[in-house]
Design a protein around this motif. Structure first.
Motif, PDB file in Angstrom:
ATOM      1  N   ARG A 104       0.730  -1.284   0.053  1.00 23.42           N
ATOM      2  CA  ARG A 104      -0.206  -0.112  -0.112  1.00 23.42           C
ATOM      3  C   ARG A 104       0.834   1.210  -0.030  1.00 23.42           C
ATOM      4  N   GLY A 105       2.116   1.171   0.667  1.00 24.79           N
ATOM      5  CA  GLY A 105       3.134   2.063   0.670  1.00 24.79           C
ATOM      6  C   GLY A 105       3.152   2.630   2.022  1.00 24.79           C
ATOM      7  N   PRO A 106       4.524   2.699   2.660  1.00 23.85           N
ATOM      8  CA  PRO A 106       4.566   3.261   3.958  1.00 23.85           C
ATOM      9  C   PRO A 106       4.140   4.760   4.137  1.00 23.85           C
ATOM     10  N   LEU A 107       3.753   5.252   5.042  1.00 24.82           N
ATOM     11  CA  LEU A 107       3.438   6.634   5.410  1.00 24.82           C
ATOM     12  C   LEU A 107       4.645   7.298   6.284  1.00 24.82           C
ATOM     13  N   LEU A 108       5.175   8.109   5.455  1.00 26.18           N
ATOM     14  CA  LEU A 108       6.462   8.799   6.068  1.00 26.18           C
ATOM     15  C   LEU A 108       6.284  10.078   6.739  1.00 26.18           C
ATOM     16  N   ALA A 109       6.778  10.238   7.952  1.00 24.35           N
ATOM     17  CA  ALA A 109       6.646  11.444   8.666  1.00 24.35           C
ATOM     18  C   ALA A 109       7.979  11.719   9.616  1.00 24.35           C
ATOM     19  N   ARG A 163       4.447   7.505   0.926  1.00 29.72           N
ATOM     20  CA  ARG A 163       3.640   8.580   0.931  1.00 29.72           C
ATOM     21  C   ARG A 163       4.228   9.551   2.201  1.00 29.72           C
ATOM     22  N   THR A 164       4.624  10.647   1.736  1.00 33.24           N
ATOM     23  CA  THR A 164       4.961  11.685   2.738  1.00 33.24           C
ATOM     24  C   THR A 164       3.875  12.301   3.147  1.00 33.24           C
ATOM     25  N   VAL A 165       3.743  12.356   4.388  1.00 34.59           N
ATOM     26  CA  VAL A 165       2.654  13.321   4.831  1.00 34.59           C
ATOM     27  C   VAL A 165       2.833  14.805   4.905  1.00 34.59           C
ATOM     28  N   PRO A 166       1.990  15.592   4.504  1.00 30.57           N
ATOM     29  CA  PRO A 166       2.155  17.116   4.449  1.00 30.57           C
ATOM     30  C   PRO A 166       2.726  17.587   5.648  1.00 30.57           C
ATOM     31  N   ALA A 167       3.602  18.481   5.432  1.00 33.36           N
ATOM     32  CA  ALA A 167       4.394  19.022   6.491  1.00 33.36           C
ATOM     33  C   ALA A 167       4.583  17.924   7.793  1.00 33.36           C
TER      34      ALA A 167
END
Length: 277
Positions: A211-216, A238-242
């Protein structure tokens, strides 16, 4: 004097303006190893200061590698930043983010430090879940969250919104000044996810990776690091906004929802009265 950076929500930081919360008095708090970030209900900006104490006042960095090592020093930092900004009445509700793998010890130390603000209640939320909330992620499906902070990197698998598996490495953006550090962090994340895949007897980790890791975290602002992660994982990121304020924004969502819960007001939940036997 410590400089306070104010990030106006809805500006260049990349996230939407937050509607004012006029029904509650409270704050969301992200105690980082490098920065302390706070959002006060009803305010349009984020308060952002270095997480350091004054010389001779205890540990220079009261939070290190995801652990509160100096409770009084953390309390002094919070008092200096917020003591004059919060009303005396009503007492605030505080939602604080916590690393997944530090467990009760971190929560206990954070709660003790926050008492300097005279809260009426202190709620905690894992950083991974807060990031997912900030990203409006679909929590009905398995989700991998990769949070690269200043001193700590966590990889967390959420299933139905709860922590299913988690790993950590004592590496972060402050280590990027060293030669080879981006490669070290990239290899650490890849190794942690590979280990999770091997030990997961279900298909949840594989589904979340596909699905794609969420990057923060601050590391998500480094293109060189993000590039290494994508190449190492062979998966979409998937990079989280800000991303550097994602955990705080997720805690703010919980704050806005929590002010109506009876437990935050010290009153019992509605329901039929219990009759004595």
């Amino acid at each position: 004097m410590t400089a306070v950076r104010r990030l106006r929500t809805g500006s260049r930081a990349g996230h939407r303006p937050w509607p004012p919360c006029r029904q509650c008095c409270g704050l969301a708090l992200d105690l980082g190893s490098d920065r302390t970030r706070v959002w006060i209900a009803g305010r349009p900006t984020i308060l952002d200061i270095p997480a350091v104490t004054f010389p001779g006042a205890g540990a220079a960095h009261p939070i290190q590698r995801g652990a509160v090592i100096d409770v009084p020093g953390t309390a002094r930092t919070l008092d200096r930043l917020l003591g004059h900004r919060l009303p005396r009445h009503p007492r605030p509700l505080v939602v604080v983010t916590t690393p997944v793998l530090d467990g009760p010890a971190y929560r206990d130390r954070a709660r003790r430090a926050v008492q300097v603000l005279r809260p009426r209640a202190v709620l905690s939320v894992s950083t991974a879940r807060a990031v997912a909330l900030a990203a409006d992620a679909d929590l009905t499906r398995p989700l991998l969250v990769v949070d690269i902070g200043a001193h700590l990197t966590e990889v967390v698998l959420l299933v139905d919104g709860a922590v299913f598996d988690a790993r950590r490495a004592a590496l972060g953006t402050t280590d990027l000044t060293c030669a080879g550090a981006p490669a070290d962090i990239g290899e650490a994340v890849t190794s942690m996810i590979t280990s999770m895949l091997r030990q997961d007897r279900t298909a949840r980790t594989a589904e979340a990776l596909g699905r794609g890791p969420l990057l923060a975290g601050g590391g998500a602002l480094r293109p060189d690091l993000v590039g290494r992660l994508g190449a190492g994982l062979h998966a979409p990121l998937r990079t989280v906004p800000a991303p550097h304020t994602a955990a705080l924004r997720g805690a703010a969502k919980i704050l806005r929802a929590a002010h109506t819960h009876p437990s935050t007001r010290g009153t019992p939940p509605p329901g039929p009265a219990l009759r004595p036997r």
